[in-house]
Design a protein around this motif. Structure first.
Motif, PDB file in Angstrom:
ATOM      1  N   ARG A   2       0.826  -1.205   0.000  1.00 40.01           N
ATOM      2  CA  ARG A   2       0.000   0.000   0.000  1.00 40.01           C
ATOM      3  C   ARG A   2       0.864   1.260   0.000  1.00 40.01           C
ATOM      4  O   ARG A   2       1.985   1.259   0.490  1.00 40.01           O
ATOM      5  CB  ARG A   2      -0.923  -0.016   1.217  1.00 40.01           C
ATOM      6  CG  ARG A   2      -1.982  -1.123   1.172  1.00 40.01           C
ATOM      7  CD  ARG A   2      -2.708  -1.246   2.502  1.00 40.01           C
ATOM      8  NE  ARG A   2      -3.738  -2.274   2.442  1.00 40.01           N
ATOM      9  CZ  ARG A   2      -3.514  -3.574   2.598  1.00 40.01           C
ATOM     10  NH1 ARG A   2      -2.279  -4.006   2.829  1.00 40.01           N
ATOM     11  NH2 ARG A   2      -4.504  -4.440   2.539  1.00 40.01           N
ATOM     12  N   ASP A   3       0.283   2.336  -0.516  1.00 39.78           N
ATOM     13  CA  ASP A   3       0.975   3.617  -0.645  1.00 39.78           C
ATOM     14  C   ASP A   3       1.110   4.264   0.732  1.00 39.78           C
ATOM     15  O   ASP A   3       0.113   4.626   1.359  1.00 39.78           O
ATOM     16  CB  ASP A   3       0.185   4.516  -1.602  1.00 39.78           C
ATOM     17  CG  ASP A   3       0.883   5.835  -1.882  1.00 39.78           C
ATOM     18  OD1 ASP A   3       1.946   6.109  -1.281  1.00 39.78           O
ATOM     19  OD2 ASP A   3       0.356   6.603  -2.712  1.00 39.78           O
ATOM     20  N   LEU A   4       2.343   4.441   1.194  1.00 44.50           N
ATOM     21  CA  LEU A   4       2.569   5.009   2.524  1.00 44.50           C
ATOM     22  C   LEU A   4       2.204   6.487   2.593  1.00 44.50           C
ATOM     23  O   LEU A   4       1.935   7.008   3.683  1.00 44.50           O
ATOM     24  CB  LEU A   4       4.025   4.806   2.932  1.00 44.50           C
ATOM     25  CG  LEU A   4       4.425   3.345   3.177  1.00 44.50           C
ATOM     26  CD1 LEU A   4       5.916   3.245   3.456  1.00 44.50           C
ATOM     27  CD2 LEU A   4       3.628   2.762   4.338  1.00 44.50           C
ATOM     28  N   LEU A 336      -5.824   0.244   5.854  1.00 40.25           N
ATOM     29  CA  LEU A 336      -5.391  -1.141   5.960  1.00 40.25           C
ATOM     30  C   LEU A 336      -6.393  -2.103   5.334  1.00 40.25           C
ATOM     31  O   LEU A 336      -6.014  -3.130   4.761  1.00 40.25           O
ATOM     32  CB  LEU A 336      -5.160  -1.498   7.428  1.00 40.25           C
ATOM     33  CG  LEU A 336      -4.547  -2.865   7.709  1.00 40.25           C
ATOM     34  CD1 LEU A 336      -3.189  -3.004   7.034  1.00 40.25           C
ATOM     35  CD2 LEU A 336      -4.417  -3.089   9.209  1.00 40.25           C
ATOM     36  N   LEU A 337      -7.667  -1.768   5.433  1.00 37.16           N
ATOM     37  CA  LEU A 337      -8.705  -2.655   4.900  1.00 37.16           C
ATOM     38  C   LEU A 337      -8.914  -2.498   3.403  1.00 37.16           C
ATOM     39  O   LEU A 337      -9.567  -3.332   2.776  1.00 37.16           O
ATOM     40  CB  LEU A 337     -10.026  -2.399   5.636  1.00 37.16           C
ATOM     41  CG  LEU A 337     -10.029  -2.818   7.117  1.00 37.16           C
ATOM     42  CD1 LEU A 337     -11.274  -2.310   7.811  1.00 37.16           C
ATOM     43  CD2 LEU A 337      -9.928  -4.339   7.232  1.00 37.16           C
ATOM     44  N   ALA A 338      -8.351  -1.437   2.822  1.00 31.57           N
ATOM     45  CA  ALA A 338      -8.460  -1.258   1.372  1.00 31.57           C
ATOM     46  C   ALA A 338      -7.675  -2.371   0.666  1.00 31.57           C
ATOM     47  O   ALA A 338      -6.723  -2.919   1.223  1.00 31.57           O
ATOM     48  CB  ALA A 338      -7.913   0.109   0.972  1.00 31.57           C
ATOM     49  N   PRO A 339      -8.052  -2.709  -0.556  1.00 28.60           N
ATOM     50  CA  PRO A 339      -7.342  -3.783  -1.272  1.00 28.60           C
ATOM     51  C   PRO A 339      -5.861  -3.476  -1.420  1.00 28.60           C
ATOM     52  O   PRO A 339      -5.474  -2.351  -1.729  1.00 28.60           O
ATOM     53  CB  PRO A 339      -8.040  -3.809  -2.637  1.00 28.60           C
ATOM     54  CG  PRO A 339      -9.383  -3.214  -2.393  1.00 28.60           C
ATOM     55  CD  PRO A 339      -9.186  -2.176  -1.328  1.00 28.60           C
ATOM     56  N   ASP A 340      -5.060  -4.493  -1.170  1.00 28.79           N
ATOM     57  CA  ASP A 340      -3.620  -4.380  -1.401  1.00 28.79           C
ATOM     58  C   ASP A 340      -3.384  -4.446  -2.907  1.00 28.79           C
ATOM     59  O   ASP A 340      -3.875  -5.360  -3.576  1.00 28.79           O
ATOM     60  CB  ASP A 340      -2.915  -5.541  -0.707  1.00 28.79           C
ATOM     61  CG  ASP A 340      -1.395  -5.448  -0.757  1.00 28.79           C
ATOM     62  OD1 ASP A 340      -0.875  -4.745  -1.649  1.00 28.79           O
ATOM     63  OD2 ASP A 340      -0.751  -6.073   0.087  1.00 28.79           O
ATOM     64  N   ALA A 344      -4.065  -7.628  -6.882  1.00 29.00           N
ATOM     65  CA  ALA A 344      -4.545  -7.571  -8.265  1.00 29.00           C
ATOM     66  C   ALA A 344      -3.866  -8.615  -9.134  1.00 29.00           C
ATOM     67  O   ALA A 344      -4.415  -9.059 -10.138  1.00 29.00           O
ATOM     68  CB  ALA A 344      -4.312  -6.180  -8.849  1.00 29.00           C
ATOM     69  N   VAL A 345      -2.662  -9.025  -8.728  1.00 30.65           N
ATOM     70  CA  VAL A 345      -1.935 -10.026  -9.512  1.00 30.65           C
ATOM     71  C   VAL A 345      -1.664 -11.276  -8.692  1.00 30.65           C
ATOM     72  O   VAL A 345      -0.955 -12.174  -9.129  1.00 30.65           O
ATOM     73  CB  VAL A 345      -0.594  -9.444 -10.023  1.00 30.65           C
ATOM     74  CG1 VAL A 345      -0.847  -8.324 -11.007  1.00 30.65           C
ATOM     75  CG2 VAL A 345       0.259  -8.949  -8.868  1.00 30.65           C
ATOM     76  N   ASP A 346      -2.227 -11.337  -7.482  1.00 29.96           N
ATOM     77  CA  ASP A 346      -1.996 -12.474  -6.592  1.00 29.96           C
ATOM     78  C   ASP A 346      -2.996 -13.574  -6.917  1.00 29.96           C
ATOM     79  O   ASP A 346      -4.204 -13.365  -6.876  1.00 29.96           O
ATOM     80  CB  ASP A 346      -2.163 -12.009  -5.140  1.00 29.96           C
ATOM     81  CG  ASP A 346      -1.648 -13.038  -4.143  1.00 29.96           C
ATOM     82  OD1 ASP A 346      -1.375 -14.175  -4.567  1.00 29.96           O
ATOM     83  OD2 ASP A 346      -1.522 -12.684  -2.951  1.00 29.96           O
ATOM     84  N   THR A 347      -2.501 -14.744  -7.219  1.00 26.09           N
ATOM     85  CA  THR A 347      -3.390 -15.862  -7.550  1.00 26.09           C
ATOM     86  C   THR A 347      -3.783 -16.660  -6.314  1.00 26.09           C
ATOM     87  O   THR A 347      -4.585 -17.575  -6.395  1.00 26.09           O
ATOM     88  CB  THR A 347      -2.699 -16.813  -8.532  1.00 26.09           C
ATOM     89  OG1 THR A 347      -1.481 -17.295  -7.944  1.00 26.09           O
ATOM     90  CG2 THR A 347      -2.387 -16.096  -9.836  1.00 26.09           C
ATOM     91  N   HIS A 348      -3.252 -16.293  -5.164  1.00 27.91           N
ATOM     92  CA  HIS A 348      -3.568 -17.003  -3.930  1.00 27.91           C
ATOM     93  C   HIS A 348      -4.839 -16.424  -3.315  1.00 27.91           C
ATOM     94  O   HIS A 348      -5.252 -15.305  -3.623  1.00 27.91           O
ATOM     95  CB  HIS A 348      -2.410 -16.880  -2.941  1.00 27.91           C
ATOM     96  CG  HIS A 348      -1.166 -17.551  -3.446  1.00 27.91           C
ATOM     97  ND1 HIS A 348      -1.027 -18.912  -3.470  1.00 27.91           N
ATOM     98  CD2 HIS A 348      -0.011 -17.041  -3.958  1.00 27.91           C
ATOM     99  CE1 HIS A 348       0.153 -19.226  -3.954  1.00 27.91           C
ATOM    100  NE2 HIS A 348       0.788 -18.095  -4.270  1.00 27.91           N
ATOM    101  N   GLY A 352      -6.038 -12.214   5.063  1.00 32.56           N
ATOM    102  CA  GLY A 352      -6.807 -11.529   6.093  1.00 32.56           C
ATOM    103  C   GLY A 352      -6.181 -10.208   6.481  1.00 32.56           C
ATOM    104  O   GLY A 352      -5.009  -9.958   6.221  1.00 32.56           O
ATOM    105  N   THR A 353      -6.979  -9.366   7.105  1.00 35.08           N
ATOM    106  CA  THR A 353      -6.480  -8.084   7.607  1.00 35.08           C
ATOM    107  C   THR A 353      -6.809  -7.980   9.084  1.00 35.08           C
ATOM    108  O   THR A 353      -7.685  -8.685   9.595  1.00 35.08           O
ATOM    109  CB  THR A 353      -7.107  -6.904   6.850  1.00 35.08           C
ATOM    110  OG1 THR A 353      -8.524  -7.011   6.930  1.00 35.08           O
ATOM    111  CG2 THR A 353      -6.670  -6.898   5.395  1.00 35.08           C
TER     112      THR A 353
END
Length: 357
Positions: A2-4, A336-340, A344-348, A352-353
């Motif tokens: 995520r963008d700091l 923190l709850l926003a999509p990482d 977008a490219v994670d196939t797993h 959790g957050t």
């Protein structure tokens, strides 16, 4: 990751002159026909081997920059630009520290100097969507009676609103002055409801932190990073709930640690210390607030959840009102709850957050 720069955070350790942009310093120097040391304008003033860094070089450069701030307009510009730069990095709350005696000769005294900063903080808060509070700081290089005068002045402007004075500090070379002699000034500030935020434990080790804890009864310690060298001192900090304003860029720039990986950030956090990352003096150290979070991420392996916890700690350690803290902590949770972006490219399966607000 995520963008700091979008992570909501509070900035609790930023010095007035040290917040200055390099182009602003160049402008002011030209206006007053001041010749600046080259090291101040090369965007990397303290890039030296660790053995060649140190306080005296830093102080010489800081004094040269401070000599270029000579008017009310200059002071207002610094506050406005500090607020703008912080807001751009996700800071929602800035507590900027100023020793008004440095600027008093140009604006008619220490009282006008403080009132200029207070008013500028209120204007900048409205302009940039950030809450700016003020910390009045005394100097170890001056007589303790001067510190009492500043504490009384700070007390007259105490509050938790935008632009109010929220704390009283003690800065400059930790190796100078008798810490116990500044205790009465902190008593004055504490009676007015101000946070006690002295520097300690950067140039000197845990024994000095113990002295600061005993004599000044701090709510926060500016730096305090060397508490990691003594388990008993660190445990006392945690037990008393004293927050540590940790400034990795400063530690490296002054040669306290040679590399970012040596700053004991993980040790402090794992011990349960309330840590608020700060930039200290971006003009001198060449790094701003987000850079400190980048150090935590890249040099110490902090996950987004842990970085969010650091941001939450900075908010809890601030002197913002309870309503502001609640709102900002909710914003940290939302980050923190926003999509990482990595998802977008994670196939797993989605990870959790953890809510930390």
């Amino acid at each position: 990751m995520r963008d700091l720069a979008r992570l909501p955070k509070a900035h609790l350790h930023l010095h007035f002159t040290g917040s200055m942009r390099v182009p602003t310093l160049v402008d002011m120097a030209a206006a007053y026909n001041v010749r600046l040391p080259e090291a101040l304008v090369d965007n990397d003033p303290l890039r030296l081997p660790a053995t060649e860094r140190g306080w005296f070089r830093f102080q010489r450069l800081y004094d040269a920059a401070r000599a270029c701030v000579r008017s009310e307009a200059d002071m207002r510009r610094l506050v406005d630009e500090a607020a703008a730069d912080d807001a751009a990095e996700g800071s929602r709350r800035l507590e900027i520290q100023v020793d008004p005696t440095s600027y008093a000769p140009f604006v008619g005294g220490i009282t006008p100097a403080v009132e200029i900063v207070i008013d500028a903080a209120r204007v900048a808060s409205a302009a940039h969507g950030i809450e700016v509070g003020v910390i009045v700081a005394a100097s170890r290089m001056k007589h303790p009676l001067d510190a009492r005068t500043l504490a009384r002045l700070a007390a007259r402007h105490a509050g938790d609103g935008v632009g109010d004075v929220v704390g009283f500090g003690l800065s400059n070379d930790e190796r100078r002055g008798d810490t116990s002699q500044f205790g009465p000034a902190f008593d004055i500030a504490r009676r007015a409801g101000l946070a006690a935020v002295p520097h300690g434990g950067e140039l000197l080790g845990p024994d000095h932190i113990g002295e600061v804890m005993r004599e000044l009864v701090p709510d926060r310690i500016g730096h305090g990073v060397r508490a990691a060298e003594d388990e008993r001192v660190l445990a006392a900090i945690v037990e008393r709930g004293v927050a540590l304003e940790v400034n990795p860029g400063s530690n490296i720039g002054l040669g306290v640690y040679a590399e970012a990986s040596e700053v004991p950030l993980r040790t402090l956090v794992d011990a349960g210390a309330l840590v608020a990352l700060g930039a200290d003096d971006p003009l001198l150290f060449g790094s701003r607030l987000v850079d400190q979070y980048e150090i935590a991420r890249t040099a110490h392996g902090f996950t987004d959840t842990e970085l969010a916890a650091l941001a939450a700690s900075s908010i809890r350690a601030s002197r913002a009102s309870e309503s502001t803290r609640t709102r900002l902590l909710a914003e940290v949770d939302a980050w923190l709850l926003a999509p990482d972006p990595a998802d977008a490219v994670d196939t797993h399966p989605a990870r959790g957050t953890v809510t930390i607000g």
